[in-house]
Design a protein around this motif. Structure first.
Motif, short mmCIF file in Angstrom:
data_model
loop_
_atom_site.label_atom_id
_atom_site.label_comp_id
_atom_site.label_asym_id
_atom_site.label_seq_id
_atom_site.Cartn_x
_atom_site.Cartn_y
_atom_site.Cartn_z
N SER A 21 -7.73 -0.15 -0.28
CA SER A 21 -7.90 0.13 -1.71
C SER A 21 -7.38 1.52 -2.04
O SER A 21 -7.35 2.42 -1.20
CB SER A 21 -9.36 -0.01 -2.13
N VAL A 22 -6.95 1.64 -3.29
CA VAL A 22 -6.43 2.89 -3.82
C VAL A 22 -7.03 3.13 -5.20
O VAL A 22 -7.64 2.23 -5.79
CB VAL A 22 -4.88 2.88 -3.93
N GLN A 23 -6.82 4.34 -5.68
CA GLN A 23 -7.21 4.69 -7.05
C GLN A 23 -5.95 5.16 -7.76
O GLN A 23 -5.22 6.01 -7.23
CB GLN A 23 -8.26 5.79 -7.02
N LEU A 70 0.83 -1.20 0.00
CA LEU A 70 0.00 0.00 0.00
C LEU A 70 0.87 1.26 0.00
O LEU A 70 0.64 2.19 -0.77
CB LEU A 70 -0.93 -0.01 1.21
N ALA A 71 1.88 1.29 0.84
CA ALA A 71 2.80 2.44 0.89
C ALA A 71 3.48 2.64 -0.46
O ALA A 71 3.63 3.78 -0.93
CB ALA A 71 3.83 2.25 2.00
N ALA A 72 3.89 1.56 -1.11
CA ALA A 72 4.54 1.66 -2.41
C ALA A 72 3.60 2.23 -3.47
O ALA A 72 4.00 3.05 -4.30
CB ALA A 72 5.07 0.29 -2.84
N LEU A 73 2.33 1.82 -3.43
CA LEU A 73 1.35 2.34 -4.39
C LEU A 73 1.12 3.83 -4.18
O LEU A 73 1.07 4.60 -5.14
CB LEU A 73 0.03 1.57 -4.28
N VAL A 74 0.96 4.24 -2.93
CA VAL A 74 0.74 5.65 -2.62
C VAL A 74 1.97 6.47 -3.03
O VAL A 74 1.85 7.53 -3.64
CB VAL A 74 0.37 5.85 -1.14
N GLU A 75 3.14 5.95 -2.73
CA GLU A 75 4.38 6.62 -3.13
C GLU A 75 4.47 6.72 -4.66
O GLU A 75 5.01 7.69 -5.20
CB GLU A 75 5.59 5.88 -2.59
N GLY A 76 3.92 5.75 -5.36
CA GLY A 76 3.94 5.73 -6.81
C GLY A 76 2.87 6.58 -7.46
O GLY A 76 2.75 6.60 -8.68
N GLY A 77 2.04 7.26 -6.66
CA GLY A 77 1.05 8.18 -7.21
C GLY A 77 -0.40 7.79 -7.03
O GLY A 77 -1.30 8.50 -7.46
N ALA A 78 -0.67 6.65 -6.38
CA ALA A 78 -2.06 6.25 -6.14
C ALA A 78 -2.65 7.06 -4.99
O ALA A 78 -1.93 7.52 -4.11
CB ALA A 78 -2.13 4.76 -5.81
N GLU A 79 -3.95 7.23 -5.04
CA GLU A 79 -4.69 7.94 -3.98
C GLU A 79 -5.34 6.91 -3.06
O GLU A 79 -6.05 6.01 -3.53
CB GLU A 79 -5.76 8.82 -4.61
N LEU A 80 -5.12 7.05 -1.76
CA LEU A 80 -5.71 6.14 -0.79
C LEU A 80 -7.22 6.36 -0.74
O LEU A 80 -7.70 7.46 -0.53
CB LEU A 80 -5.10 6.39 0.60
N LEU A 81 -7.97 5.29 -0.95
CA LEU A 81 -9.43 5.35 -0.85
C LEU A 81 -9.91 4.73 0.46
O LEU A 81 -10.78 5.27 1.12
CB LEU A 81 -10.10 4.62 -2.01
N GLN A 82 -9.35 3.58 0.80
CA GLN A 82 -9.73 2.89 2.03
C GLN A 82 -8.46 2.39 2.69
O GLN A 82 -7.74 1.57 2.11
CB GLN A 82 -10.67 1.73 1.72
#
Length: 116
Positions: A99-101, A74-86
């Motif tokens: 989940s992310v977007q 999850l941290a890697a996705l957010v760092e990569g530009g994803a927006e945290l949804l849940q």
């Protein structure tokens, strides 16, 4: 670290109607049939119906990638530009989801089962 796509969750407004439709589609009865979630197992795939999905902001099906370290992924996705949804939450028996977007608006779910 591996990830596998094994689960897809559909937000539904009419659980009874959706259950009948997915039973017909998949050819199996649900293995979980609760007011908060209806789950099917078919051909190695988990398909879930979430009666509260729309209220949680889901606008369509969400693929859930099974991972071994949800918080790290999850941290890697957010760092990569994803927006945290849940953010990370336990949905029972130690199973974690989040989940992310992505920047294109696609929903990505993460799922971590408890270590046996």
């Amino acid at each position: 670290m591996t990830a596998g796509l094994q689960t897809i969750i559909y937000p539904v407004k009419d659980p009874a109607r959706a259950k009948a439709l997915f039973t017909a589609l998949l050819g199996v009865e649900p293995f979980v049939d609760e007011p908060y979630y209806i789950g099917f197992k078919a051909a190695g795939q988990d398909v879930g119906l979430d009666p509260h999905g729309h209220a949680q902001g889901l606008t369509g099906p969400v693929p859930f990638w099974h991972v071994t370290d949800l918080r790290e992924r999850l941290a890697a996705l957010v760092e990569g530009g994803a927006e945290l949804l849940q953010d990370v939450r336990d949905v029972g028996n130690g199973r974690l989801i989040a989940s992310v977007q992505d920047p294109d608006g696609n929903l990505i779910g993460l799922l971590q089962d408890p270590v046996s």
